[in-house]
Design a protein around this motif. Structure first.
Motif, mmCIF file in Angstrom:
data_model
loop_
_atom_site.group_PDB
_atom_site.id
_atom_site.type_symbol
_atom_site.label_atom_id
_atom_site.label_comp_id
_atom_site.label_asym_id
_atom_site.label_seq_id
_atom_site.Cartn_x
_atom_site.Cartn_y
_atom_site.Cartn_z
ATOM 1 N N MET A 116 9.291 51.546 135.349
ATOM 2 C CA MET A 116 9.884 51.726 136.752
ATOM 3 C C MET A 116 9.562 50.839 137.769
ATOM 4 S SD MET A 116 8.491 55.934 136.201
ATOM 5 C CE MET A 116 8.562 56.060 138.310
ATOM 6 N N ARG A 117 8.759 50.134 137.578
ATOM 7 C CA ARG A 117 8.370 48.904 138.826
ATOM 8 C C ARG A 117 9.373 47.952 138.836
ATOM 9 N NH1 ARG A 117 5.340 44.422 137.816
ATOM 10 N NH2 ARG A 117 4.603 43.916 135.532
ATOM 11 N N GLY A 118 10.326 47.737 137.667
ATOM 12 C CA GLY A 118 11.280 46.860 137.691
ATOM 13 C C GLY A 118 11.102 45.747 136.569
ATOM 14 N N ARG A 119 10.152 45.959 135.637
ATOM 15 C CA ARG A 119 9.690 45.203 134.621
ATOM 16 C C ARG A 119 10.540 45.451 133.403
ATOM 17 N NH1 ARG A 119 8.723 39.959 133.264
ATOM 18 N NH2 ARG A 119 7.229 40.024 131.257
ATOM 19 N N ALA A 120 11.479 44.723 132.753
ATOM 20 C CA ALA A 120 12.354 44.746 131.657
ATOM 21 C C ALA A 120 11.798 45.420 130.564
ATOM 22 C CB ALA A 120 13.194 43.814 131.351
ATOM 23 N N LEU A 121 12.360 46.470 129.920
ATOM 24 C CA LEU A 121 11.516 47.395 129.021
ATOM 25 C C LEU A 121 11.269 46.406 127.625
ATOM 26 C CD1 LEU A 121 10.674 50.212 128.338
ATOM 27 C CD2 LEU A 121 12.765 50.531 127.272
ATOM 28 N N HIS A 122 11.906 45.502 127.314
ATOM 29 C CA HIS A 122 12.027 44.746 126.111
ATOM 30 C C HIS A 122 10.916 43.597 126.301
ATOM 31 C CE1 HIS A 122 14.963 42.512 128.689
ATOM 32 N NE2 HIS A 122 14.336 41.297 128.101
ATOM 33 N N HIS A 123 10.348 43.385 127.648
ATOM 34 C CA HIS A 123 9.567 42.363 128.044
ATOM 35 C C HIS A 123 8.007 42.978 127.819
ATOM 36 C CE1 HIS A 123 11.949 38.975 128.806
ATOM 37 N NE2 HIS A 123 12.445 39.533 129.844
ATOM 38 N N ILE A 124 7.774 44.592 127.858
ATOM 39 C CA ILE A 124 6.463 44.941 128.171
ATOM 40 C C ILE A 124 5.745 44.836 126.862
ATOM 41 C CG2 ILE A 124 5.597 47.459 128.449
ATOM 42 C CD1 ILE A 124 7.820 47.954 130.498
ATOM 43 N N PRO A 125 6.298 45.151 125.694
ATOM 44 C CA PRO A 125 5.413 44.911 124.351
ATOM 45 C C PRO A 125 4.778 43.690 124.383
ATOM 46 C CG PRO A 125 7.352 46.059 123.825
ATOM 47 C CD PRO A 125 7.603 45.382 125.173
ATOM 48 N N GLY A 126 5.557 42.502 124.855
ATOM 49 C CA GLY A 126 4.821 41.272 125.014
ATOM 50 C C GLY A 126 3.649 41.018 125.941
ATOM 51 N N ASP A 127 3.984 41.871 127.145
ATOM 52 C CA ASP A 127 3.051 41.809 128.212
ATOM 53 C C ASP A 127 1.570 42.558 127.620
ATOM 54 O OD1 ASP A 127 4.799 40.591 129.840
ATOM 55 O OD2 ASP A 127 5.458 42.687 130.801
ATOM 56 N N TYR A 128 1.866 43.507 126.913
ATOM 57 C CA TYR A 128 0.534 44.270 126.190
ATOM 58 C C TYR A 128 -0.155 43.116 125.356
ATOM 59 C CZ TYR A 128 1.179 48.824 128.009
ATOM 60 O OH TYR A 128 1.105 50.080 129.116
ATOM 61 N N VAL A 129 0.592 42.500 124.555
ATOM 62 C CA VAL A 129 0.010 41.627 123.639
ATOM 63 C C VAL A 129 -0.885 40.620 124.423
ATOM 64 C CG1 VAL A 129 0.460 39.847 121.672
ATOM 65 C CG2 VAL A 129 1.652 42.091 121.773
ATOM 66 N N LYS A 130 -0.128 39.969 125.411
ATOM 67 C CA LYS A 130 -0.949 39.009 126.481
ATOM 68 C C LYS A 130 -2.103 39.558 126.841
ATOM 69 C CE LYS A 130 3.227 36.312 127.375
ATOM 70 N NZ LYS A 130 3.947 35.539 128.366
ATOM 71 N N ALA A 131 -2.115 41.094 127.439
ATOM 72 C CA ALA A 131 -3.285 41.516 128.020
ATOM 73 C C ALA A 131 -4.282 41.785 127.099
ATOM 74 C CB ALA A 131 -2.818 43.000 128.393
ATOM 75 N N LEU A 132 -4.056 42.306 125.691
ATOM 76 C CA LEU A 132 -5.049 42.448 124.587
ATOM 77 C C LEU A 132 -5.714 41.053 124.383
ATOM 78 C CD1 LEU A 132 -2.938 45.099 122.491
ATOM 79 C CD2 LEU A 132 -5.199 45.233 123.897
ATOM 80 N N THR A 133 -4.956 40.072 124.367
ATOM 81 C CA THR A 133 -5.486 38.725 124.016
ATOM 82 C C THR A 133 -6.271 38.351 124.974
ATOM 83 O OG1 THR A 133 -3.438 38.142 122.663
ATOM 84 C CG2 THR A 133 -4.705 36.362 123.266
ATOM 85 N N ASP A 193 -5.510 53.141 130.282
ATOM 86 C CA ASP A 193 -5.050 52.517 131.623
ATOM 87 C C ASP A 193 -5.603 51.035 132.053
ATOM 88 O OD1 ASP A 193 -4.175 55.113 131.870
ATOM 89 O OD2 ASP A 193 -5.981 56.016 133.010
ATOM 90 N N ASP A 194 -6.607 50.701 131.372
ATOM 91 C CA ASP A 194 -7.276 49.522 131.682
ATOM 92 C C ASP A 194 -6.241 48.119 131.151
ATOM 93 O OD1 ASP A 194 -9.344 50.317 132.830
ATOM 94 O OD2 ASP A 194 -10.817 50.201 130.923
ATOM 95 N N ILE A 195 -5.814 48.329 129.909
ATOM 96 C CA ILE A 195 -4.662 47.779 129.276
ATOM 97 C C ILE A 195 -3.584 47.733 129.876
ATOM 98 C CG2 ILE A 195 -3.319 47.289 127.084
ATOM 99 C CD1 ILE A 195 -5.989 48.538 125.604
ATOM 100 N N SER A 196 -3.027 48.725 130.289
ATOM 101 C CA SER A 196 -1.714 48.940 131.427
ATOM 102 C C SER A 196 -1.950 48.105 132.345
ATOM 103 C CB SER A 196 -1.353 50.342 131.320
ATOM 104 O OG SER A 196 -1.286 51.084 130.183
ATOM 105 N N LYS A 197 -2.748 48.213 133.034
ATOM 106 C CA LYS A 197 -2.944 47.673 134.354
ATOM 107 C C LYS A 197 -3.350 46.242 134.211
ATOM 108 C CE LYS A 197 -6.300 50.443 136.222
ATOM 109 N NZ LYS A 197 -7.166 50.970 137.150
ATOM 110 N N HIS A 198 -4.067 45.796 133.111
ATOM 111 C CA HIS A 198 -4.102 44.255 132.914
ATOM 112 C C HIS A 198 -2.909 43.713 132.411
ATOM 113 C CE1 HIS A 198 -6.578 40.871 132.498
ATOM 114 N NE2 HIS A 198 -6.464 40.750 131.219
ATOM 115 N N ALA A 199 -2.032 44.432 131.504
ATOM 116 C CA ALA A 199 -0.696 43.758 131.360
ATOM 117 C C ALA A 199 -0.062 43.562 132.617
ATOM 118 C CB ALA A 199 0.202 44.811 130.469
#
Length: 495
Positions: A116-133, A193-199
């Motif tokens: 909803m904030r404008g981040r393309a949906l197909h990029h979000i899984p990769g953002d989560y992987v980077k956040a977890l790393t 929530d922490d992982i989502s915010k960190h992503a």
């Protein structure tokens, strides 16, 4: 001196003289800096006790009704306040953090919220992987996020841990051990929530944004639950336990609709349309049959974001799933819809007026569940069965929803069984319940019974008007015409 010699009355008296003199002088001189406010003198406020701070900070720190105020009104009052707020915190914990279907829905909702904030949906899984790393390696981004409080404002920290920590006694006992265990579990839920915010934070930093903007964007779209008005902060600890989310998501929905309406549009319009197209093609449903099928649906289907599944149950029933629970804007959709339909019972549930103590008191007085209107027990049952029904109601009130007979456990235990409408619970429906996916089948007979029940309710309302001598004949004729119109709409499936 008082902390070193707590039993010395002379030292305490000298301290009281000094504090009284200081407060009197402040009142007489009125020498309070503009825009500042004094924090009450109390140990509960630690180093800020009696300090002058900016008014917005003071309003954020000082609640409308505080247990510290209750402490001065006697032990009984303080005990009642503590029990009420601790019980509400535990209730919220069981219904959210200890309920896996809700946890899973929250994961999906956070992804959509990021979209909803404008981040393309197909990029979000990769953002989560980077956040977890980043979290795993404790790299620079992780240290910066931690330094600027990104992980200290989740739902679990601000709405669960702060309450239980505040009331937990220094003296160890079994109940305090339980509170400690609940707080520890809430930390794990807060990691979502922490992982989502960190992503969001990592993505913003890697895109070249400033540290300040990255932190604010992550706190905004990942939800900073510590930032709320005083009334909301107090209400979420008492009468409105789940109200903060709707309060925080409302401006984000508005911004998303204003700046990028296509994002919410694809979930609200495109996705249901694609599901309908797929089902009609795979199940060979023509347009006429589809219109008949929609009219056979029960009324509650029109109150949700239901989409048809592209397969039938073994008994040949069409299957539907409600996506509204996964959508960040689903709650507000339900609020507006039920307000428009004047369905105040559902509206109350949507708003979140669901304090367990108040609900139990209301249920005790009426003998009915305040949210469904159903009787808690059958009055012709034996006393033992009535008490069993009451116990089951209280258990369902406090237990994680998945561990009740109407939740995932109940569905799993009832696989293969037929209900009175001839519908059979399938393994797929049971598995879906564990992940918050409520797959339901529609029985024409059940729909018809539901419609007749609604018509009977209308008849009761009509009878009240017709039997009232103070109401004119002209108004009674209007009521009759209105009843006929509403009855016709219900039978045709238009309402």
């Amino acid at each position: 001196m008082v902390s070193k010699f707590p039993d010395n009355k002379d030292i305490k008296n000298r301290l009281n003289v000094l504090e009284t003199a200081l407060l009197n002088s402040e009142k007489q001189t009125g020498n309070i800096p503009k825009g500042y406010k004094q924090i009450p003198v109390s140990k509960a406020f630690g180093p800020l006790s009696g300090a002058f701070v900016k008014k917005p900070i003071a309003d954020d720190i000082i609640p409308l009704v505080s247990s510290t105020i209750g402490a001065h009104r006697g032990k009984s009052f303080k005990f009642a306040v503590d029990l009420f707020q601790e019980g509400t915190a535990i209730f919220k914990m069981t219904k959210v953090a200890l309920n896996f279907p809700t946890v899973f829905r929250n994961v999906v909702s956070n992804i959509i919220q990021n979209n909803m904030r404008g981040r393309a949906l197909h990029h979000i899984p990769g953002d989560y992987v980077k956040a977890l790393t980043s979290i795993k390696n404790k790299d620079t981004n992780f240290k910066l996020a931690k330094k600027y409080g990104l992980f200290n404002t989740s739902w679990a920290v601000t709405e669960i841990s702060e309450v239980l920590k505040e009331f937990q006694s220094v003296e160890p006992n079994s109940f305090n051990s339980l509170l400690g265990a609940i707080r520890n579990v809430s930390k794990y839920y807060g990691k979502i929530d922490d992982i989502s915010k960190h992503a969001i934070f990592v993505q913003m930093m890697e895109s070249g944004h400033t540290l300040e903007k990255s932190v604010l964007e992550a706190q905004k779209w990942g939800m900073d639950y510590s930032l709320a008005s005083r009334s909301v902060r107090e209400a979420r600890r008492s009468v409105l336990p789940f109200g903060t989310y709707q309060y925080k998501i409302a401006p984000l929905i508005y911004e998303s609709l204003k700046k990028r309406p296509w994002v919410i549009g694809k979930y609200a319009i495109v996705l249901p349309a694609l599901a309908t197209y797929a089902a009609k093609a795979l199940l060979d449903i023509d347009d006429d049959e589809w219109e008949k099928l929609k009219k056979q649906l029960p009324s509650y289907f029109k109150r949700g974001e239901y989409i048809i599944m592209p397969w039938k149950s073994k008994n040949g029933h069409y299957q539907w799933v409600n996506l509204e629970y996964f959508l960040p804007y689903g709650g507000w959709m339900s609020i507006f819809r039920n307000f428009n339909d004047q369905n105040y019972r559902e509206l109350r549930k949507d708003i979140g007026l669901n304090n367990p103590f108040l609900s139990l008191i209301e249920a005790w007085g009426s003998g009915k569940d305040p949210f469904t209107g159903k009787e808690i027990y059958n009055k012709v049952d034996s006393p033992a069965d009535q008490w069993l029904s009451i116990f089951n109601y209280v258990y369902k009130m406090w237990a994680p929803s998945m561990l009740t007979d109407s939740g995932a456990v109940g569905y799993t235990a009832s696989i293969g069984e037929k209900d009175k409408w001839g519908k059979t619970i399938t393994p797929g429906q049971a598995v879906g319940r564990w992940f918050g996916v409520n797959i339901v089948t529609v029985s024409p007979a059940q729909t018809m019974v539901g419609r007749k029940a609604r018509i009977n309710e209308l008849k009761k309302d009509l009878y009240k008007i017709l039997s009232d001598p103070s109401i004119s004949n002209e108004k009674k004729k209007v009521a009759n015409k209105r009843f006929a119109l509403e009855q016709n709409k219900i039978m045709k499936g238009e309402k």
